[in-house]
Write a protein that holds these residues in place. Structure first.
Motif, mmCIF file in Angstrom:
data_model
loop_
_atom_site.group_PDB
_atom_site.id
_atom_site.type_symbol
_atom_site.label_atom_id
_atom_site.label_comp_id
_atom_site.label_asym_id
_atom_site.label_seq_id
_atom_site.Cartn_x
_atom_site.Cartn_y
_atom_site.Cartn_z
ATOM 1 N N LEU A 21 0.832 -1.211 0.000
ATOM 2 C CA LEU A 21 0.000 0.000 0.000
ATOM 3 C C LEU A 21 0.865 1.260 0.000
ATOM 4 O O LEU A 21 0.500 2.282 -0.582
ATOM 5 C CB LEU A 21 -0.923 0.001 1.226
ATOM 6 N N LYS A 22 2.039 1.159 0.643
ATOM 7 C CA LYS A 22 2.911 2.326 0.758
ATOM 8 C C LYS A 22 3.294 2.893 -0.615
ATOM 9 O O LYS A 22 3.309 4.109 -0.811
ATOM 10 C CB LYS A 22 4.177 1.923 1.523
ATOM 11 N N ILE A 23 3.571 2.019 -1.564
ATOM 12 C CA ILE A 23 4.005 2.521 -2.876
ATOM 13 C C ILE A 23 2.828 3.159 -3.624
ATOM 14 O O ILE A 23 3.001 4.110 -4.379
ATOM 15 C CB ILE A 23 4.697 1.428 -3.717
ATOM 16 N N PHE A 24 1.610 2.670 -3.362
ATOM 17 C CA PHE A 24 0.446 3.338 -3.955
ATOM 18 C C PHE A 24 0.276 4.739 -3.355
ATOM 19 O O PHE A 24 -0.084 5.686 -4.051
ATOM 20 C CB PHE A 24 -0.824 2.512 -3.727
ATOM 21 N N ARG A 25 0.546 4.846 -2.053
ATOM 22 C CA ARG A 25 0.421 6.155 -1.418
ATOM 23 C C ARG A 25 1.490 7.111 -1.930
ATOM 24 O O ARG A 25 1.199 8.266 -2.262
ATOM 25 C CB ARG A 25 0.517 6.009 0.106
ATOM 26 N N ILE A 26 2.754 6.632 -1.998
ATOM 27 C CA ILE A 26 3.864 7.489 -2.442
ATOM 28 C C ILE A 26 3.585 8.050 -3.826
ATOM 29 O O ILE A 26 3.885 9.205 -4.113
ATOM 30 C CB ILE A 26 5.185 6.683 -2.464
ATOM 31 N N THR A 27 3.004 7.227 -4.690
ATOM 32 C CA THR A 27 2.794 7.642 -6.080
ATOM 33 C C THR A 27 1.451 8.340 -6.296
ATOM 34 O O THR A 27 1.143 8.738 -7.421
ATOM 35 C CB THR A 27 2.870 6.413 -7.011
ATOM 36 N N GLY A 28 0.674 8.455 -5.249
ATOM 37 C CA GLY A 28 -0.624 9.122 -5.395
ATOM 38 C C GLY A 28 -1.680 8.265 -6.064
ATOM 39 O O GLY A 28 -2.782 8.730 -6.374
ATOM 40 N N LEU A 29 -1.363 6.988 -6.278
ATOM 41 C CA LEU A 29 -2.302 6.138 -7.017
ATOM 42 C C LEU A 29 -3.454 5.622 -6.157
ATOM 43 O O LEU A 29 -4.358 4.974 -6.670
ATOM 44 C CB LEU A 29 -1.549 4.965 -7.666
ATOM 45 N N THR A 30 -3.415 5.914 -4.863
ATOM 46 C CA THR A 30 -4.583 5.571 -4.042
ATOM 47 C C THR A 30 -5.792 6.384 -4.491
ATOM 48 O O THR A 30 -6.925 6.005 -4.228
ATOM 49 C CB THR A 30 -4.307 5.863 -2.545
ATOM 50 N N LYS A 31 -5.511 7.500 -5.197
ATOM 51 C CA LYS A 31 -6.624 8.333 -5.698
ATOM 52 C C LYS A 31 -7.130 7.814 -7.038
ATOM 53 O O LYS A 31 -8.163 8.245 -7.527
ATOM 54 C CB LYS A 31 -6.154 9.784 -5.845
ATOM 55 N N VAL A 32 -6.365 6.919 -7.631
ATOM 56 C CA VAL A 32 -6.712 6.434 -8.974
ATOM 57 C C VAL A 32 -7.392 5.068 -8.913
ATOM 58 O O VAL A 32 -8.358 4.808 -9.637
ATOM 59 C CB VAL A 32 -5.438 6.362 -9.849
ATOM 60 N N PHE A 33 -6.881 4.200 -8.029
ATOM 61 C CA PHE A 33 -7.424 2.846 -7.925
ATOM 62 C C PHE A 33 -8.322 2.714 -6.690
ATOM 63 O O PHE A 33 -7.919 3.088 -5.590
ATOM 64 C CB PHE A 33 -6.297 1.814 -7.756
ATOM 65 N N PRO A 34 -9.493 2.118 -6.859
ATOM 66 C CA PRO A 34 -10.241 1.700 -5.663
ATOM 67 C C PRO A 34 -9.495 0.513 -5.038
ATOM 68 O O PRO A 34 -9.216 -0.471 -5.721
ATOM 69 C CB PRO A 34 -11.595 1.248 -6.227
ATOM 70 N N ILE A 35 -9.139 0.635 -3.758
ATOM 71 C CA ILE A 35 -8.394 -0.427 -3.078
ATOM 72 C C ILE A 35 -9.266 -0.992 -1.965
ATOM 73 O O ILE A 35 -9.724 -0.246 -1.092
ATOM 74 C CB ILE A 35 -7.058 0.087 -2.517
ATOM 75 N N HIS A 36 -9.477 -2.306 -2.003
ATOM 76 C CA HIS A 36 -10.383 -2.955 -1.056
ATOM 77 C C HIS A 36 -9.602 -3.909 -0.147
ATOM 78 O O HIS A 36 -8.501 -4.349 -0.481
ATOM 79 C CB HIS A 36 -11.454 -3.738 -1.814
#
Lengths: 113, 150
Positions: free
Chosen positions: A87-102
C-alpha cells in the motif's frame, strides 16, 4: 519468488490473483494477462494482490495501463490489498486516488460500479 | 566511508548487464548487505524497493541507449551508514518527475515501463537521503543512504 497468475469469475467480475514479485522482469507477464482479459471482453477486473511480495513502479505502470484499457470499455479495475508495504508505494505515487483499493474480494465484488 | 589509505573500498560492488532479470539479483544482494549492516526489516523493505527502482531505471535507459554497457551498483557499509550508489552510463536526459499523482496520465499504455523520472520520484518518497549526480562515464549516479546506528 517468481510471479504467479490465476484468474476466476466472481459473478460478472473477473478476479486476477497475483502472487510473488511484480517488477521490471515479471511485469510484462501481468500486462499480457490483463491485455488478454480485455481482449476476451472481461472489462470488470479485480486484481487480488494479497500474495504479492514485491511491487515496483514498473508493476504500477502495468496496473495503470490495465485501468486505462478497461475504462476504454466503461469497465473497472479494483485492487484487493491489505499489505502495508505494498500500500505504501500506492500512497507514495498518489495512485490511491486512482485505484479503488479494497480489503477483501467480497468487498471488491460488492462494490457498485 | 571506509578508507584504505586514500582509496575508498566498497563493501560489495556489482556490475551487471542491463537485463531486467538482473535487477532482482541486485535487489537481493543489496538487501543481504543491508541486513548484515544491521538494518531492521521495515528498512530492508525500503532498501529493496529503492535499489530496485534505481536499477530498473538504469536498465531501462541502458536498453534504450547503450545496451552493451553494464550498470554498476556499489554498496558500502561504514561505521554508521549503509550507502548505495547506482551508476548508469546513459546520455543525460531531462527526467521531469512531475506529480506522481499524474502517473495515470504518463504511463505508456503499450510501453514496457513507466518513465524513468517516476523511479526517481518513488525513491525520493522512500529515502530521506538521496542525491542524483552526474556520473564519471556519462549518465548519473543515484546515491542513497540509511543510518545503521539505530
Amino acid at each position: 519468488m517468481d510471479l504467479s497468475l490465476s484468474t476466476r469469475s466472481e459473478g460478472d467480475r473477473t478476479v486476477v490473483e497475483v502472487g510473488g514479485e511484480i517488477d521490471v522482469y515479471t511485469a510484462p507477464r501481468l500486462r499480457e494477462q490483463l491485455v488478454d482479459l480485455v481482449a476476451d471482453g472481461k472489462y470488470h477486473l479485480i486484481v487480488d494482490m494479497e500474495r504479492v511480495d514485491f511491487l515496483d513502479s514498473t508493476g504500477l505502470g502495468v496496473l495503470v495501463g490495465g485501468l486505462k484499457r478497461v475504462r476504454a470499455h466503461d469497465g473497472s479495475l479494483r485492487l484487493v490489498c491489505t499489505q502495508e508495504r505494498i500500500l505504501k508505494i500506492f500512497r507514495i505515487t498518489g495512485l490511491t486516488k486512482v485505484f479503488p483499493i479494497h480489503s477483501s474480494i467480497d468487498e471488491a465484488v460488492g462494490a457498485a460500479e | 566511508m571506509r578508507e584504505s589509505g586514500k582509496v575508498t573500498v566498497p563493501t560489495v560492488e556489482l556490475r551487471f548487464t542491463a537485463l531486467p532479470a538482473h535487477v532482482r539479483t541486485a535487489r537481493l544482494v543489496a538487501t543481504a548487505v543491508a541486513r548484515r549492516c544491521g538494518l531492521g526489516e521495515a528498512v530492508l523493505d525500503e532498501v529493496r524497493l529503492a535499489v530496485g527502482e534505481a536499477c530498473s531505471r538504469a536498465v531501462h535507459l541502458h536498453r534504450r541507449y547503450c545496451p552493451e554497457r553494464p550498470v554498476l551498483v556499489t554498496l558500502v557499509d561504514d561505521d554508521s551508514t549503509f550507502r548505495v550508489a547506482v551508476a548508469d552510463e546513459a546520455p543525460a536526459l531531462d527526467e521531469p518527475e512531475g506529480d506522481l499523482g499524474d502517473l495515470a496520465a504518463v504511463a505508456d499504455l503499450d510501453g514496457e515501463a513507466v518513465p524513468p523520472g517516476v523511479s526517481l520520484a518513488v525513491i525520493s518518497g522512500l529515502v530521506d537521503d538521496i542525491s542524483v549526480e552526474p556520473g564519471r562515464d556519462g549518465g548519473v549516479v543515484v546515491r542513497m543512504s540509511w543510518s545503521t546506528s539505530g
